[in-house]
Design an enzyme around this catalytic site. Structure first.
Site, PDB file in Angstrom:
ATOM      1  N   ASP A 156       0.833  -1.203   0.000  1.00 61.00           N
ATOM      2  CA  ASP A 156       0.000   0.000   0.000  1.00 61.00           C
ATOM      3  C   ASP A 156       0.871   1.257   0.000  1.00 61.00           C
ATOM      4  OD1 ASP A 156      -2.376   1.445   0.029  1.00 61.00           O
ATOM      5  OD2 ASP A 156      -3.282   0.180   1.572  1.00 61.00           O
TER       6      ASP A 156
ATOM      7  N   ASP B 111     -10.504   2.334  -3.734  1.00 59.10           N
ATOM      8  CA  ASP B 111     -10.954   1.011  -3.272  1.00 59.10           C
ATOM      9  C   ASP B 111     -12.354   0.698  -3.776  1.00 59.10           C
ATOM     10  OD1 ASP B 111      -8.641   1.000  -1.776  1.00 59.10           O
ATOM     11  OD2 ASP B 111      -9.643   0.775   0.164  1.00 59.10           O
TER      12      ASP B 111
ATOM     13  N   GLU C 136       0.400  -0.145  -5.308  1.00 61.96           N
ATOM     14  CA  GLU C 136      -0.624   0.890  -5.401  1.00 61.96           C
ATOM     15  C   GLU C 136       0.004   2.231  -5.779  1.00 61.96           C
ATOM     16  OE1 GLU C 136      -3.843   0.788  -2.770  1.00 61.96           O
ATOM     17  OE2 GLU C 136      -3.540  -1.287  -2.181  1.00 61.96           O
ATOM     18  N   TRP C 137       1.153   2.158  -6.390  1.00 64.88           N
ATOM     19  CA  TRP C 137       1.924   3.338  -6.758  1.00 64.88           C
ATOM     20  C   TRP C 137       1.106   4.329  -7.590  1.00 64.88           C
ATOM     21  CZ3 TRP C 137       7.124   2.371  -9.879  1.00 64.88           C
ATOM     22  CH2 TRP C 137       7.648   3.604 -10.315  1.00 64.88           C
ATOM     23  N   PRO C 138       0.517   3.925  -8.750  1.00 70.97           N
ATOM     24  CA  PRO C 138      -0.207   4.947  -9.524  1.00 70.97           C
ATOM     25  C   PRO C 138      -1.410   5.541  -8.790  1.00 70.97           C
ATOM     26  CG  PRO C 138      -0.430   2.762 -10.538  1.00 70.97           C
ATOM     27  CD  PRO C 138       0.579   2.630  -9.448  1.00 70.97           C
ATOM     28  N   LEU C 139      -2.112   4.734  -7.992  1.00 70.24           N
ATOM     29  CA  LEU C 139      -3.263   5.264  -7.240  1.00 70.24           C
ATOM     30  C   LEU C 139      -2.870   6.483  -6.409  1.00 70.24           C
ATOM     31  CD1 LEU C 139      -5.974   5.302  -5.614  1.00 70.24           C
ATOM     32  CD2 LEU C 139      -5.114   3.351  -4.342  1.00 70.24           C
ATOM     33  N   TYR C 140      -1.724   6.399  -5.726  1.00 69.79           N
ATOM     34  CA  TYR C 140      -1.301   7.495  -4.857  1.00 69.79           C
ATOM     35  C   TYR C 140      -0.617   8.623  -5.623  1.00 69.79           C
ATOM     36  CZ  TYR C 140      -2.682   4.678  -0.898  1.00 69.79           C
ATOM     37  OH  TYR C 140      -3.422   3.961   0.009  1.00 69.79           O
TER      38      TYR C 140
END
Ligand SMILES: *[C@@H]1O[C@H](CO)[C@@H](O)[C@H](O)[C@H]1NC(C)=O
Ligand SMILES: *[C@@H]1O[C@H](CO)[C@@H](O)[C@H](O)[C@H]1NC(C)=O
Ligand SMILES: *[C@@H]1O[C@H](CO)[C@@H](O)[C@H](O)[C@H]1NC(C)=O
Ligand SMILES: *[C@@H]1O[C@H](CO)[C@@H](O)[C@H](O)[C@H]1NC(C)=O
Length: 428
Positions: free
Chosen positions: A159, A219, A191-195
């Site tokens: 995460d 999510d 979850e790199w691109p999400l953040y």
């Protein structure tokens, strides 16, 4: 991704997409079970022993996965999400499982899961804390990678909470290197691109070199509105994200919530069909100990799983959007095409959609053999290019088809055209 093709006895190596993380894993979208959406951060084992995050939960899921046909259907990874660790690292600085909820420890749990022929996934965070406030890996990448390898863990969901976004790339890359250095292949779910998206368009070449799959968007919740926002986001960004997917690395639209409380059966079929079209990891978050037979049958549907796991390894995308219908298409091996027709009108009854209105139908010249997979399996026979056949799609439901052109003079064109000239087939 590298494809090796034999031409006249010479071996020709062709580069198709950016190179994937070279750990030999995720050559097809990952299949398994992950606790988060259904069980979240329930640590109350005194009052809710059956549903709390404890070794018992994963052992019971592993048992059911073997007994009830999940493993045979292809679901392989049993994955722990947040809230498993103790709030303190041990004297050597290593993460340790909460001693009350995991009295045997993770190594024993991994051994148990392996004894069932399954694999164990675990969760950690690239930043200073996990999203639920447990110890993060920042400053401990090598220690944590080695700990997971020593325990026999097979997958790491990593995460991105509690880290300055400008350090995300370095952190994810450092952990990828640390995992590699252990010498054990561990599937790396990022979850790199999400953040990063809120600040900056992520570099998908770098992400594909670093991770086996990556979350792009928020999510998933147990609701149709959540599924719709994920589909909208994926279609709106398909020109950026679709080319990044292929064997070894996949876009991850998050868990399957089929078998829970929030989706009607038609909506569950839509999620299953579209996740297969998107070449998404199929990580169920539900209670396999208590699941309705229709949801189970849908999740184990071998025709849909075959689309998900198709060896061509190309992600599908939205090709048409009109009159509250969406058409999504995925090129498959052997020059076939998977087509999902989603009825987004949430009023009224089933609505007809003409096969000839599917953008990819132009490859059915002169004819296509048509198989309907959802809502029920049906061989629709060979249909001509001028077909006037309609399928009827329920509100918020999906009709899933495969098309196989019958003529040899058109088949050579079909998937190349689909993947190279994608923008031209988008009708908006
Ligand atoms: C580590 O990376 C190298 C180079 O990319 C690769 O050949 C090797 O298989 C990797 N090892 C593991 C355990 O992932
Ligand atoms: C990643 O590793 C490099 C080289 O060891 C180091 O300089 C850098 O600070 C690390 N970044 C993070 C976020 O840990
Ligand atoms: C994206 O990452 C790749 C691979 O790490 C790198 O070669 C490239 O320069 C990066 N692109 C940009 C725009 O930073
Ligand atoms: C070849 O394609 C053309 C047009 O695309 C079609 O009219 C013709 O019937 C096809 N020939 C065969 C042998 O399928």
């Amino acid at each position: 991704m590298w494809g090796v093709v034999c031409v006249f006895g010479f071996v020709v190596v062709m580069s198709h997409a950016a190179e994937a993380l070279d750990n030999g894993l995720a050559l097809k979208p990952t299949m398994g079970w992950l606790h988060w959406e259904r069980f979240m951060c329930n640590t109350d084992c005194d009052r809710d022993p059956d549903n709390c995050i404890s070794e018992r939960l994963y052992m019971q899921m592993a048992d059911v996965m073997v007994k009830e046909g999940w493993k045979d259907a292809g679901y392989e990874y049993v994955c722990i999400d947040d809230c498993w660790p103790s709030h303190q690292r041990d004297a050597q600085g290593r993460l340790q499982a909460d001693p009350n909820r995991f009295p045997g420890g993770i190594k024993k749990l991994a051994d148990y899961v392996h004894s069932k022929g399954l694999k164990l996934g675990i969760y950690a965070d690239v930043g200073k804390k996990t999203c639920a406030g447990y110890p993060g890996s920042f400053g401990y990448y090598e220690t944590d990678a080695q700990t997971f390898a020593d325990w026999g863990v097979d997958l790491l969901k990593y995460d991105g909470c509690y880290l300055d976004w400008q350090l995300l790339g370095e952190g994810y890359i450092n952990m990828s290197k640390a995992l590699n250095k252990t010498g054990k292949s561990i599937l790396y779910s990022c979850e790199w691109p999400l953040y990063e998206w809120p600040f900056h368009q992520p570099n998908y070449t770098a992400i594909r070199e670093t991770c086996n799959h990556w979350r792009n968007f928020a999510d998933v919740y147990d609701s149709w509105s959540s599924i719709k926002t994920i589909l909208d986001w994926s279609a709106d960004h398909q020109d950026i994200i679709v080319p990044a997917a292929g064997p070894g690395g996949w876009n991850d639209p998050d868990m399957l919530v089929i078998g829970n409380f929030g989706l009607s059966h038609d909506q569950q079929e839509s999620q299953m069909a579209l996740w297969a079209i998107m070449a998404a990891p199929l990580l169920m978050s539900n209670d396999l100990r208590d699941i309705c037979p229709r949801s189970k049958e849908l999740l184990q549907n071998k025709h849909i799983i075959a689309i998900s796991q198709d060896p061509l390894g190309k992600q599908g995308y939205r090709t048409a959007k009109m009159d509250s219908f969406e058409v999504w298409e995925r090129p498959l091996s052997e020059k076939r095409l998977a087509v999902a027709i989603l009825n987004k009108q949430e009023i009224g009854g089933p609505r007809g959609y003409l096969l000839a209105a599917i953008p990819g139908w132009k490859f059915c010249n002169p004819k296509c053999s048509v198989i309907q997979i959802l809502p029920q399996y049906k061989d629709m026979g060979v249909q001509p290019i001028q077909s006037d056949i309609m399928v009827h799609v329920n509100p918020s439901g999906t009709t899933l088809l495969t098309l196989t052109p019958t003529s040899s003079n058109t088949t050579g064109l079909h998937w190349q055209d689909m993947s190279n000239k994608r923008k031209h087939t988008t009708v908006l």
